[in-house]
Design a protein around this motif. Sequence first.
Motif, PDB file in Angstrom:
ATOM      1  N   ASP A  83       0.916  -1.035  -0.155  1.00 15.06           N
ATOM      2  CA  ASP A  83      -0.023  -0.033  -0.039  1.00 15.06           C
ATOM      3  C   ASP A  83       0.850   1.168   0.081  1.00 15.06           C
ATOM      4  N   ALA A  84       1.979   1.280   0.660  1.00 17.42           N
ATOM      5  CA  ALA A  84       2.740   2.507   0.920  1.00 17.42           C
ATOM      6  C   ALA A  84       3.482   2.514  -0.421  1.00 17.42           C
ATOM      7  N   LEU A  85       4.103   1.398  -0.884  1.00 15.89           N
ATOM      8  CA  LEU A  85       4.568   1.766  -2.175  1.00 15.89           C
ATOM      9  C   LEU A  85       3.711   2.251  -3.362  1.00 15.89           C
ATOM     10  N   ARG A  86       2.586   1.999  -3.276  1.00 16.07           N
ATOM     11  CA  ARG A  86       1.605   2.560  -4.313  1.00 16.07           C
ATOM     12  C   ARG A  86       1.695   4.044  -4.199  1.00 16.07           C
ATOM     13  N   LEU A  87       1.545   4.556  -2.731  1.00 13.62           N
ATOM     14  CA  LEU A  87       1.528   6.081  -2.566  1.00 13.62           C
ATOM     15  C   LEU A  87       2.799   6.456  -2.941  1.00 13.62           C
ATOM     16  N   ARG A  88       4.022   5.692  -2.831  1.00 18.25           N
ATOM     17  CA  ARG A  88       5.337   6.298  -3.068  1.00 18.25           C
ATOM     18  C   ARG A  88       5.391   6.444  -4.653  1.00 18.25           C
ATOM     19  N   ALA A  89       5.047   5.486  -5.348  1.00 21.12           N
ATOM     20  CA  ALA A  89       4.890   5.445  -6.808  1.00 21.12           C
ATOM     21  C   ALA A  89       4.354   6.878  -7.421  1.00 21.12           C
ATOM     22  N   MET A  90       3.157   7.233  -6.763  1.00 20.08           N
ATOM     23  CA  MET A  90       2.195   8.203  -7.073  1.00 20.08           C
ATOM     24  C   MET A  90       3.297   9.653  -6.993  1.00 20.08           C
ATOM     25  N   LEU A  91       3.796   9.657  -5.747  1.00 19.35           N
ATOM     26  CA  LEU A  91       4.705  10.729  -5.388  1.00 19.35           C
ATOM     27  C   LEU A  91       5.862  10.951  -6.320  1.00 19.35           C
ATOM     28  N   ASP A  92       6.471   9.923  -6.426  1.00 18.49           N
ATOM     29  CA  ASP A  92       7.625   9.650  -7.350  1.00 18.49           C
ATOM     30  C   ASP A  92       7.330  10.184  -8.952  1.00 18.49           C
ATOM     31  N   ALA A  93       6.065   9.928  -9.564  1.00 14.91           N
ATOM     32  CA  ALA A  93       5.588  10.243 -10.684  1.00 14.91           C
ATOM     33  C   ALA A  93       5.571  11.704 -10.878  1.00 14.91           C
ATOM     34  N   ILE A  94       5.034  12.529  -9.583  1.00 10.33           N
ATOM     35  CA  ILE A  94       4.821  13.822  -9.659  1.00 10.33           C
ATOM     36  C   ILE A  94       6.092  14.480  -9.437  1.00 10.33           C
ATOM     37  N   ASP A  95       7.150  14.174  -8.469  1.00 15.00           N
ATOM     38  CA  ASP A  95       8.241  14.616  -8.308  1.00 15.00           C
ATOM     39  C   ASP A  95       9.160  14.473  -9.543  1.00 15.00           C
ATOM     40  N   ARG A  96       9.114  13.464 -10.283  1.00  9.38           N
ATOM     41  CA  ARG A  96       9.880  13.058 -11.435  1.00  9.38           C
ATOM     42  C   ARG A  96       9.443  13.659 -12.619  1.00  9.38           C
ATOM     43  N   CYS A  97       8.059  14.199 -12.562  1.00  3.62           N
ATOM     44  CA  CYS A  97       7.524  14.688 -13.837  1.00  3.62           C
ATOM     45  C   CYS A  97       8.505  15.598 -14.746  1.00  3.62           C
ATOM     46  N   PRO A  98       8.598  15.247 -16.073  1.00  6.33           N
ATOM     47  CA  PRO A  98       9.817  16.084 -16.788  1.00  6.33           C
ATOM     48  C   PRO A  98       9.410  17.427 -16.801  1.00  6.33           C
ATOM     49  N   ALA A  99       8.174  17.723 -16.884  1.00  8.06           N
ATOM     50  CA  ALA A  99       8.039  19.133 -17.035  1.00  8.06           C
ATOM     51  C   ALA A  99       7.508  19.799 -15.732  1.00  8.06           C
ATOM     52  N   PRO A 100       7.921  21.110 -15.323  1.00  3.66           N
ATOM     53  CA  PRO A 100       7.686  21.768 -14.259  1.00  3.66           C
ATOM     54  C   PRO A 100       6.274  21.691 -13.650  1.00  3.66           C
ATOM     55  N   VAL A 101       5.941  21.380 -12.430  1.00  3.00           N
ATOM     56  CA  VAL A 101       4.669  21.194 -11.793  1.00  3.00           C
ATOM     57  C   VAL A 101       4.196  22.510 -10.867  1.00  3.00           C
TER      58      VAL A 101
ATOM     59  N   ASP B 112      13.142  22.710 -23.778  1.00  5.17           N
ATOM     60  CA  ASP B 112      14.195  21.925 -23.027  1.00  5.17           C
ATOM     61  C   ASP B 112      14.940  22.534 -22.171  1.00  5.17           C
ATOM     62  N   ALA B 113      15.362  23.594 -21.968  1.00  6.08           N
ATOM     63  CA  ALA B 113      16.055  24.356 -20.834  1.00  6.08           C
ATOM     64  C   ALA B 113      15.342  24.042 -19.685  1.00  6.08           C
ATOM     65  N   ALA B 114      14.256  24.388 -19.489  1.00  3.57           N
ATOM     66  CA  ALA B 114      13.154  24.323 -18.239  1.00  3.57           C
ATOM     67  C   ALA B 114      13.114  23.054 -17.839  1.00  3.57           C
ATOM     68  N   ARG B 115      12.975  21.849 -18.609  1.00  9.96           N
ATOM     69  CA  ARG B 115      12.925  20.729 -18.179  1.00  9.96           C
ATOM     70  C   ARG B 115      14.250  20.236 -17.680  1.00  9.96           C
ATOM     71  N   SER B 116      15.240  20.585 -18.387  1.00  7.19           N
ATOM     72  CA  SER B 116      16.817  20.108 -18.074  1.00  7.19           C
ATOM     73  C   SER B 116      16.992  20.973 -16.491  1.00  7.19           C
ATOM     74  N   ALA B 117      16.723  22.186 -16.439  1.00  6.49           N
ATOM     75  CA  ALA B 117      16.610  22.871 -15.457  1.00  6.49           C
ATOM     76  C   ALA B 117      16.135  22.309 -14.121  1.00  6.49           C
ATOM     77  N   LYS B 118      14.993  21.731 -14.342  1.00  5.62           N
ATOM     78  CA  LYS B 118      14.283  21.200 -13.296  1.00  5.62           C
ATOM     79  C   LYS B 118      15.176  19.979 -12.761  1.00  5.62           C
TER      80      LYS B 118
ATOM     81  N   GLN C 293      29.593  19.481 -19.127  1.00  4.76           N
ATOM     82  CA  GLN C 293      28.805  18.780 -20.117  1.00  4.76           C
ATOM     83  C   GLN C 293      27.627  19.057 -20.436  1.00  4.76           C
ATOM     84  N   LEU C 294      26.695  19.458 -19.351  1.00  6.99           N
ATOM     85  CA  LEU C 294      25.382  19.833 -19.320  1.00  6.99           C
ATOM     86  C   LEU C 294      25.314  21.079 -20.284  1.00  6.99           C
ATOM     87  N   ILE C 295      25.918  22.227 -19.652  1.00  7.86           N
ATOM     88  CA  ILE C 295      26.042  23.685 -20.405  1.00  7.86           C
ATOM     89  C   ILE C 295      26.581  23.465 -21.734  1.00  7.86           C
TER      90      ILE C 295
END
Length: 247
Positions: A79-97, A199-205, A219-221
Amino acid sequence: MTALRIDADVDVLHIAMARAERRNAFDAELIAELTNAFANVGDVRAVVLSGDGPSFSAGADVEWMRSSVELGYEENIADALRLRAMLDAIDRCPAPVLARVQGHALGGGCGLVACADIAIVEPSAVFAFSEVKLGIVPAVISPFALAKIGPSAARRWFVTGERFGADVALRIGLIHELAGDLDAAVDAVLGELRSAGPDAARSAKALARAPRSAEATAQLIAAHRTSDEGQEGLRAFLEKRAPSWRG
């Protein structure tokens, strides 16, 4: 009936928790739908997360909590891992949230706010890491909350579970801006995001989430300076014109 309302507004995805009658409290359905929604945002410039009704999210749904009382240890882990997966999906969303927060953000609702890149909040909003009041701990949301508020603030607010106002949330770094007109404030930030290279905004996130070594940052810059987007942005600046993505 879906627990979310999802609308695409040209280049912005709006994800609204649509359980106003339950103050957008979590249950298994909402957790699953949020996980899926944030795992599939496509190439949008930003995602706005909001909650219908008077509250952003009041944490765990009472009926969902009641059903969890009888779960065993292994079932609780799943149950906790399902909640963690949701939080990870938001935190790791490539676009700014962006989180648009009103009313209450309690328990897991605080976790949602902590996962957002930018949190814009009405001045009367109320927060709490309230788990200890139920004899449990904010374990699953803790990595995301600690990244925002740090261990010093957590050692008070995690431990007491007391409610605190938006002024405190701003001071400890959980949120970023207080706004009487949430929609206008969100639109202003979206305008700023649209003025940045996509692309820069996503990379900066990604850079803000995980700082890198000297070699990796070099290398990134270099990669961005030599990219089509970077070349366009630099040339536009030197030529005193707007870059193509602002057209």
